[in-house]
Write a protein that holds these residues in place. Sequence first.
Motif, PDB file in Angstrom:
ATOM      1  N   THR A 180      -8.675   4.862  -1.898  1.00  0.00           N
ATOM      2  CA  THR A 180      -9.529   4.257  -0.896  1.00  0.00           C
ATOM      3  C   THR A 180     -10.952   4.126  -1.417  1.00  0.00           C
ATOM      4  O   THR A 180     -11.501   5.051  -2.004  1.00  0.00           O
ATOM      5  N   GLN A 234      -4.060   3.814  -3.571  1.00  0.00           N
ATOM      6  CA  GLN A 234      -3.787   2.627  -2.756  1.00  0.00           C
ATOM      7  C   GLN A 234      -3.599   3.007  -1.286  1.00  0.00           C
ATOM      8  O   GLN A 234      -2.557   2.775  -0.688  1.00  0.00           O
ATOM      9  N   SER A 235      -4.653   3.603  -0.717  1.00  0.00           N
ATOM     10  CA  SER A 235      -4.619   4.045   0.678  1.00  0.00           C
ATOM     11  C   SER A 235      -5.550   3.199   1.525  1.00  0.00           C
ATOM     12  O   SER A 235      -6.581   2.715   1.058  1.00  0.00           O
ATOM     13  N   GLN A 236      -5.180   3.057   2.770  1.00  0.00           N
ATOM     14  CA  GLN A 236      -6.041   2.401   3.753  1.00  0.00           C
ATOM     15  C   GLN A 236      -6.143   3.318   4.960  1.00  0.00           C
ATOM     16  O   GLN A 236      -5.120   3.774   5.486  1.00  0.00           O
ATOM     17  N   GLU A 268       0.841  -1.191   0.000  1.00  0.00           N
ATOM     18  CA  GLU A 268       0.000   0.000   0.000  1.00  0.00           C
ATOM     19  C   GLU A 268       0.879   1.245   0.000  1.00  0.00           C
ATOM     20  O   GLU A 268       1.975   1.245   0.550  1.00  0.00           O
ATOM     21  N   LEU A 303      -0.962   4.233   4.788  1.00  0.00           N
ATOM     22  CA  LEU A 303      -1.758   3.720   5.900  1.00  0.00           C
ATOM     23  C   LEU A 303      -1.932   4.886   6.864  1.00  0.00           C
ATOM     24  O   LEU A 303      -0.940   5.434   7.372  1.00  0.00           O
TER      25      LEU A 303
END
Length: 985
Positions: free
Chosen positions: A957, A779-781, A716, A719
């Motif tokens: 996200t 591509q973030s969480q 990722e 985060l």
Amino acid sequence: MHVNCSQIRRRLLLFALCCFLCTSVRAQKNSPESLFARGQFAEAAAAFTERGSREDLFQAAYAWYSLDSFARCRQLIEQLAHEGDGELIVDSLSGLAYHMAGMSYYEVYDDANAIPQYLQAIAIRDACYEYPHFHQAHTRYNLANSMHWIGRPDTATYLLREALDIYDGLANKDTTNWLRSLKLLSVIARESNDVNLLRSASVAMVNLLETFTQPSLLDQLQVYHDASINFQDLKDFSTSVECGEKGLVAAQKRGDIVLAADILNTIAGSYELSGEMEQARKTYRQSISYLESINGDPSSIGIAYYNLAHSYAATADYEEALFHIKQSSNYPHNNDPSSPAYNENLHGEILAGLGRSEAALKQYATALRIAAGKDTLLQNGLLTIIPDSIELLKVSVDILANRAKLFIRENRLQAALADMNDIFALLDLHRERVKSDGSRYAISEGAWQYFDLAIGLQWRLYSETHNEDHLEQAFVLSERARAYSLLTALNEQRGSMSGQEQSLRQMIARLERASIGQPELLPELSNQKLKLELLLRTETPTSLSSPTAPPLDELRTLLAQQQLDLIEYHLGPAQSYRFHLSASGKLAVNELPGADSIRTLVTNWRRSITDGAYRQKSLRAIDEQEQLDQHYLEQGLTLQRLLLPSSEEIEGSRICFVPDGGLHFLPFAALPLKTAELPLDYRALTYLQDKYALQLAFSASYLLELESLQAPSFQENLLAFAPSFTGEASALEVSQLRGASLSNSVSINRTPVTTTLPALAPLRYNRSEVIAIADLVPQSQTFLDAQATRRAFLEAINNPPRILHLSSHGVANPDAPNLSFIAFAQAGEQLKEEELLYFNDLSTLPLRSELVVLSACETSLGALFPGESVMSLGSAFAAAGARSTLTSLWKVDDAATERLMVDFYAKLAAGEERTSALSNAQRLQRETGEFAHPYYWSAMTLTGRGGPIELSPGKGTFRPWYLLGGGFGLLLILWARNRSKKSEV
């Protein structure tokens, strides 16, 4: 004559019984057990041998052992431990026999031959016992003792680690032998100057003694005496005196005047080291009086006179010191091999103080011969040492340092530098022998004075000769002096932490916090710390090399490639230095004032920033605000002119600062470059960050180490955590309550105050901050509100992201760095331990991210350790593997930080370098007007790599409500187009 047959029979029976009893008594009196009990060991051995069973043969061997007939003892041991065909019998009796065989060699100081006997005993006993048994621990302790005597301290430590684990796990504790093992461990730690191990062993030793139901006076005397010596070495003088006084009581109760005098000597030493000279001298004389009253050990009297001489030399009363050192020389030295070296060294120091230089040099030469033995040689007419072979490190460093200072007074600078170089070689050996950060910090702190002295020498030589090699040598020394522990941690990132080490570190982190409110956990905490110290010291060594000073050619190449100027500071007590290595590789060095002066300037300027802050328009009176503005401008310009080279000397587009001391807390970006009219328009001022992109580093070696690390693969890009809070307290209030409940001393028998911690106040903007930056980075969480828990963080971090972002409460605890924390989601009216991530939690985590952003308060702050870095949350993330960190220098404004972070990530996602992304975001912050004051934008500092971060492409996200919004927007566009077409018709 009438004979009564019945009476005769009775008499005969009585006579027979008497004969039988007499024979039995005689037989019992001559039994091997009786003979042994009466000390007739030879007769007992013969009798036991005649009986012939294996148990009897062991008793016979023990009888010969008791008679000091060790060869006969070992002959019987070989016989009872083997079958007729020579095969070894593996049972408890054989194990005990070989244990005694080892002791038989140990008794005659033949440790080399004792060792294989103990090894055989361990092998047998380990095979015999399914569960841990005290016999296994006993033999390990004995073997460790022999290993220690033949000069193998690491092997001895490994064996003690195993013995202590066994003692700790026994249901029925063998406290006497447990104590013996801890005492031996503390001796090894003291001899090798391993501070962390010494502290852990000493605390564990005292805690164990004080859990005894009825400790003997001898145990009390020995343990408290050893602990008093150890805590003195640890510079915890109050605890040293406390333990010494308890040991003195036990010695007096036993009537042991000799040990009482030794303990008085130790107590006096702690008084002296804490500056209580009169009390120290009074106690030294009391020790001498004790010994002279019983014609006591002459070597102990000599030590007391040596200590008296030392106390007078410390106050420059050299005539009185000379009298007492001569008194000391009239007595023999004890068995400590370093004692005569210390004596001769002090004699030399006293003679030097009296101006008798040649006599002093002769004393130092004598001291070096004693400390180094045959490992000395003559160079340029001076006795020097071969560092790699020196065992008496501490006294050797002291001798060389004293001689170097004498050479400096005589202006023999090259001779002084030669001694300083030998000191640094010894310090490198010392650093390599310890395995824990705490011990490394202590070594670095002690070594700082020598590096400072040597840098000053190189500067003097350059001033006299104008040879620029001296400038390079000064820079190399500055590098060798700093951030050793952090560099070691980065170096170890190439390896991996064992599961056992990780488990111990996690347990220690929990116990350190829990023991504040539960003092009954302190013994368990000390035991776990000791286990970690032993594990670090005795694990199989890796092939990793120790960090060294940077190769200047490599450093110059890196700076040229990155168009980066390096500005490094060394702050000394009397004089400081600025090293400037330009992008083209040119090195310039300038003198600066002492560390205290610079720290005062930094503190005052920081205060002018925080006191004068306002949003959009100041509500203060005009003259009051102008005065605050004037302080900011004048003090900032003073610092800028003092700390920076001229603009003509700076060649690159970026500057990397390597701060030292109080400069760790300086917001370099906010330094003004030009004067301006009052009241200040903070939007229009010219700042350092307007002209250059800025970054910090812990050292130049740190920069090179970062470049050499292999980049991991990331699943990722980002985060991010934005926890929610439900209380009213600030992080600072929680930290102050934490500090009130903490006893930062290792003093024993001190009960910490138990306090409950209030819930933290909500942050208004951290949620929107994280949502906004997650939209910018693919591509973030994200973990928001109640989902942003500590547990969720620990699970998610197992796959480190390219960027880790924590938007939360954070605070630095300068008195106890391990209690600095970042907070996670909180539920309830009180703060819970499992909702905080502490400084010492980080060492166990896989945090090898390209960038860690701590969007919280004071994450750049922490305790300063000379020769190391600031002990901040930022440095902890760096040591755990983060390639760069973005952290704060003070309590930041929540709304201003949100805006700054969103702008920073927008620039970063657009491909800008980390340094320019931060600089441009800060510039945008000023231009908006509301947050133009430096208080709102200059707190965030970037440390480590400054280049761009290559983000993996992706859709970011997943947020269902955004799809709804997007769909609604699309409908509006279609509706508008439809209306347009209709109007055209």
